[in-house]
Scaffold this active site. Sequence first.
Site, PDB file in Angstrom:
ATOM      1  N   SER A 145       0.799  -1.225   0.000  1.00  7.67           N
ATOM      2  CA  SER A 145       0.000   0.000   0.000  1.00  7.67           C
ATOM      3  C   SER A 145       0.832   1.275   0.000  1.00  7.67           C
ATOM      4  O   SER A 145       0.361   2.310  -0.462  1.00  7.67           O
ATOM      5  CB  SER A 145      -0.960   0.002   1.191  1.00  7.67           C
ATOM      6  OG  SER A 145      -0.254  -0.089   2.402  1.00  7.67           O
TER       7      SER A 145
ATOM      8  N   HIS B 286      -5.344  -2.960  -3.095  1.00  9.48           N
ATOM      9  CA  HIS B 286      -4.905  -2.040  -4.151  1.00  9.48           C
ATOM     10  C   HIS B 286      -4.814  -2.675  -5.538  1.00  9.48           C
ATOM     11  O   HIS B 286      -4.445  -2.000  -6.492  1.00  9.48           O
ATOM     12  CB  HIS B 286      -3.565  -1.408  -3.768  1.00  9.48           C
ATOM     13  CG  HIS B 286      -3.650  -0.628  -2.496  1.00  9.48           C
ATOM     14  ND1 HIS B 286      -4.118   0.656  -2.439  1.00  9.48           N
ATOM     15  CD2 HIS B 286      -3.393  -0.989  -1.217  1.00  9.48           C
ATOM     16  CE1 HIS B 286      -4.127   1.073  -1.184  1.00  9.48           C
ATOM     17  NE2 HIS B 286      -3.694   0.094  -0.422  1.00  9.48           N
TER      18      HIS B 286
ATOM     19  N   LYS C 286     -11.825   1.373  -2.452  1.00 17.21           N
ATOM     20  CA  LYS C 286     -10.727   1.962  -3.222  1.00 17.21           C
ATOM     21  C   LYS C 286     -11.142   1.983  -4.698  1.00 17.21           C
ATOM     22  O   LYS C 286     -11.983   2.788  -5.063  1.00 17.21           O
ATOM     23  CB  LYS C 286      -9.439   1.208  -2.899  1.00 17.21           C
ATOM     24  CG  LYS C 286      -9.020   1.569  -1.465  1.00 17.21           C
ATOM     25  CD  LYS C 286      -7.884   0.811  -0.871  1.00 17.21           C
ATOM     26  CE  LYS C 286      -7.628   1.361   0.537  1.00 17.21           C
ATOM     27  NZ  LYS C 286      -6.948   0.422   1.422  1.00 17.21           N
TER      28      LYS C 286
HETATM   29  C1  LIG Z   1      -7.028   0.272   2.909  1.00 14.16           C
HETATM   30  C2  LIG Z   1      -6.457  -1.050   3.238  1.00 14.16           C
HETATM   31  C3  LIG Z   1      -7.091  -1.924   4.122  1.00 14.16           C
HETATM   32  C4  LIG Z   1      -8.290  -1.503   4.924  1.00 14.16           C
HETATM   33  O1  LIG Z   1      -9.429  -1.451   4.146  1.00 14.16           O
HETATM   34  P1  LIG Z   1     -10.631  -0.522   4.633  1.00 14.16           P
HETATM   35  O2  LIG Z   1     -11.792  -1.038   3.869  1.00 14.16           O
HETATM   36  O3  LIG Z   1     -10.252   0.864   4.291  1.00 14.16           O
HETATM   37  O4  LIG Z   1     -10.767  -0.747   6.106  1.00 14.16           O
HETATM   38  C5  LIG Z   1      -6.581  -3.183   4.299  1.00 14.16           C
HETATM   39  N1  LIG Z   1      -5.458  -3.573   3.654  1.00 14.16           N
HETATM   40  C6  LIG Z   1      -4.789  -2.753   2.821  1.00 14.16           C
HETATM   41  C7  LIG Z   1      -3.565  -3.239   2.140  1.00 14.16           C
HETATM   42  C8  LIG Z   1      -5.262  -1.466   2.602  1.00 14.16           C
HETATM   43  O5  LIG Z   1      -4.593  -0.630   1.815  1.00 14.16           O
END
Ligand SMILES: *Cc1c(COP(=O)(O)O)cnc(C)c1O
Length: 390
Positions: free
Chosen positions: A179, A207, A242
């Site tokens: 990330s 991602h 995302k």
């Molecule tokens: C954003 C993210 C999460 C958390 O997801 P949310 O739905 O925002 O709680 C988990 N793992 C990774 C790698 C992330 O980037």
Amino acid sequence: MPATAELPHLLAGLKAQGLLRRRRVLAGGQGAHVRVDGEDVLSFASNDYLGLANHPELVVAAQLAAGRHGVGAGASHLLTGHHALHHRLEEELAAFVGLPAALLFSTGYMANLGVLTALVGRDGVVFADRLNHASLVDAALLTRARHVRYPHLDLATLKQRLAESDAKVKLIATDAVFSMDGDIAPLPELLALAERYGAWLYVDDAHGFGVLGREGRGSLDHHYPAGLPESPSLVYMATLGKAAGVAGAFVAASRTVIEWLIHKARTYVYTTAMPPMLAAATSRALELIRAEGWRRERLMGLIARFKAGAAGLPWRLLPSDTPIQPLLVGDNATALELAEGLRARGILCPAIRPPTVPQGTARLRISLSAAHGETDVDRLLTALNELAAA
Ligand SMILES: *Cc1c(COP(=O)(O)O)cnc(C)c1O
């Protein structure tokens, strides 16, 4: 935990280290150009990789569903909160990523906590890449299992640790796309190790989903374009806030694993289901992800354009072919200065500092989106060149 009187002192300490966080207030919808703290800025700071978060068709899908079914789910999935819209979305998601079954969670953070604690107990071992997302670190801690963190992408060390372990339950946890670095984990090699040593492989594709793979099917499809081998030890998680532009997350795996999670994942059992209107919006997002390949093509074009333009900058661009383009600066103060310099030029791009990244690796995390145009990327490059010359 610090006593109340200590907190102001500790906060002052954070400030002195360049670690104070401040929330910016967004007005209006998400996009390339947003209104933040009352100013219009060009943003490279969201995870809305396909530009869907503010898409009119998702808005209509949510509105229609709210009109028919109301706003709140009203209960957990195991009581009366499991709506037909959730059920349909789970079937669509499983088919899309090529696994037998899927289960919705309210957030990716909760999915990670729930799955790891359901699969591993205190007598197990969690093997985790050192650069995994914080939610995976917390999930591993919550299992109370032994937590073995191997150096980033160091499969030789991982293999050695797996071979040494005589634990009955082992689980390898990895980000599929890291990330804060944007690089990609070698999932086929990790799956081979998991199978050889009788471990689960837990893949967090926050991602990659929507961005990688044919039709945006995610990291599994990216690594296995000819079809995923059947593997009962593979458990896949992707978030829906995302690239999919909405909220929540899902876990996909064998039917047996999903059935087990319905019983044992505490962040699934003991929480209110996501609003059905969000499931409706996500189903629509899934259709757009599949049908509108131009969003991924445009994004890949912008990534290439940015990388070519950034090659001459004095800071190291970490090797990444994903929309996460980290410009490694090093110390916190310089990273903050750069972010402020961009902001003075009307560009929003966050300085990422410890503890989100290791000490001494503060960076600008430039996040590209299909919502950007070529002129947006060029504006960012011009600003970075100006700051480099300053
Ligand atoms: C954003 C993210 C999460 C958390 O997801 P949310 O739905 O925002 O709680 C988990 N793992 C990774 C790698 C992330 O980037």
